[in-house]
Design an enzyme around this catalytic site. Structure first.
Site, short mmCIF file in Angstrom:
data_model
loop_
_atom_site.label_atom_id
_atom_site.label_comp_id
_atom_site.label_asym_id
_atom_site.label_seq_id
_atom_site.Cartn_x
_atom_site.Cartn_y
_atom_site.Cartn_z
N ASP A 141 0.68 -1.30 0.11
CA ASP A 141 -0.14 0.10 0.07
C ASP A 141 0.88 1.27 -0.23
O ASP A 141 1.60 1.45 0.89
CB ASP A 141 -0.77 -0.16 1.23
N GLY A 180 -4.92 3.32 -7.82
CA GLY A 180 -5.11 3.61 -9.36
C GLY A 180 -4.27 4.87 -9.64
O GLY A 180 -4.39 5.24 -11.13
N ASP A 201 -10.46 4.16 -1.26
CA ASP A 201 -11.19 3.13 -0.54
C ASP A 201 -12.51 2.93 -0.74
O ASP A 201 -13.17 3.96 -0.68
CB ASP A 201 -10.77 3.46 1.13
C1 GLA Z 1 -5.26 2.16 2.83
C2 GLA Z 1 -5.96 1.12 1.93
C3 GLA Z 1 -6.94 0.27 2.60
C4 GLA Z 1 -6.30 -0.28 4.01
C5 GLA Z 1 -5.85 0.96 4.90
C6 GLA Z 1 -4.98 0.49 5.98
O1 GLA Z 1 -6.55 3.07 3.10
O2 GLA Z 1 -6.41 1.63 0.83
O3 GLA Z 1 -7.52 -0.90 1.96
O4 GLA Z 1 -5.30 -0.99 3.68
O5 GLA Z 1 -4.87 1.54 4.02
O6 GLA Z 1 -4.33 1.52 6.67
#
Ligand code: GLA
Length: 377
Positions: A141, A180, A201
């Site tokens: 991430d 994205g 998200d």
């Molecule tokens: C980001 C990701 C989420 C999740 C959080 C965790 O927002 O997009 O899917 O993994 O971090 O902190």
């Protein structure tokens, strides 16, 4: 023969690790329901419930721990788990003993999105640690990587971890999470990615789910295929913010999109309605169809949408969606779908053969609901 071998070798790096994610990954992820409250006990109980609920038999196999398992590093720089996860290797062994696989989470930045330790400057070391624990899936991430890298570094940064995972020799599904940015669908597979998030998200409400699913995936179809998938984010089914018809739409739309199906609810405590949605094997079969062609919208008229997805045996998956606040009737004319004559139609939510229809099929679709069909060739 030689030419064939050469082509295969040239294509290999683009397709990621061989045999991984040949259909969209399925399983469970801790974040949507538990966020930072996930711990060893919860993960073990979830693994048990995935087996006892029938989810494992329905192909939900990855049990993925999201953010908040990390502590700092020891003197040698090895990543440590915090007190919620006393022994990650033992937990992985437990999950494997159930016939399931286990996933973990990190960031290319110094910190994860929830401010835990990231993999910055420890990429190879972390990949080796995860492989030694028996990890089968990594969600990586971007988060604080934006503070140490330029956006144009992103491909190289993701390739670094893709290479590190490959070098471990353990098959580890590689999930890119950078919302994205930088048109990831164009390069995700070439850095070893098996899936890549296409948006920010998801939230457990109709507006978020429908905007992501209906409006933000179009145009990415051609980048999806066996081994490499667009990821419109994890499922919210069963988390309470949407109605049953809305959750059926969520499941159906993700299946039409050939999206990863990662349940995001508390599978230890599911209502019958949630169970029926997550465990609809006919809809799962569309998601997991081996041809691996992502579906697309065929028509859109005043909030009524028709989507189509070609399947391996020549059948078509067809979904009528209703984004309006009143009942709509949708008609699929065979001609528009490239079909002629009479075709058998099966309703994948009613689990019913509806008969053979000449030239077209019409159905009423409830508010925010779906009618999902399989049309035989
Ligand atoms: C980001 C990701 C989420 C999740 C959080 C965790 O927002 O997009 O899917 O993994 O971090 O902190």
């Amino acid at each position: 023969m030689k030419r064939f071998l050469l082509i295969a070798l040239l294509l290999a790096p683009v397709c990621g690790a061989a045999d991984l994610a040949l259909t969209p990954p399925m399983g469970w992820n801790s974040w949507n329901k538990f966020a930072e409250k996930v711990d060893d006990k919860t993960v073990r109980e979830v693994a048990d419930a995935v087996v006892s609920s029938g989810m494992k038999d329905a192909a939900y196999v990855y049990i993925n721990i999201d953010d908040s398992w990390e502590a700092g590093r020891d003197a040698q720089g090895n990543i440590q788990t915090n007190s919620k996860f006393p022994d990650m290797k033992a937990l992985a062994d437990y999950v494997h003993s159930k016939g399931l696989k286990i996933g973990i989470y990190s960031s290319p930045g110094p910190k994860t999105c929830a401010d835990y330790e990231g993999s910055y400057q420890h990429e190879e070391q972390d990949a080796k640690t995860w492989a030694a624990w028996g990890i089968d899936y990594l969600k990586y991430d971007w988060c604080s990587a934006e503070k140490v890298y330029k956006p144009s570094d992103m491909q190289a940064v993701y390739k670094k971890m893709g290479d590190a995972l490959k070098a471990t020799g353990r098959p580890i599904v590689y999930s890119l999470c950078q919302y994205g940015l930088q048109n990831v669908w164009e390069w995700g597979a070439s850095v070893g990615g098996n899936l890549w998030r296409t948006t920010g998200d998801i939230e457990d409400n109709w507006k978020s789910m429908s905007t992501i699913g209906f409006d933000k995936q179009t145009g990415h179809e051609k980048y999806a295929g066996p081994g490499h998938w667009n990821d419109p984010d994890m499922l919210e089914i069963g988390n309470g913010g949407m109605s049953a018809p809305e959750y059926r739409t969520h499941m159906s739309l993700w299946a039409m999109l050939a999206a990863p199906l990662l349940a995001g609810n508390d599978v230890r405590d599911m209502s019958d309605a949630t169970r029926q949605i997550l465990l609809n094997k006919e809809v799962i079969a569309i998601d997991q169809d081996k041809l691996g062609r992502q579906g697309r919208r065929v028509s859109k008229e005043a909030g009524a949408e028709m989507w189509m997805r070609p399947l391996e045996n020549g059948d078509l998956a067809l979904a009528f969606f209703n984004r309006t606040e009143s009942m709509v009737t949708v008609t699929a004319y065979w001609e528009i779908l490239g079909l002629k004559g009479k075709h058998k139609v099966r309703d994948l939510w009613a689990h019913e053969d509806l008969g053979s229809f000449r030239d077209a099929y019409s159905a009423q679709v409830p508010v925010h609901g779906v009618v999902m069909l399989r049309v035989a060739r």
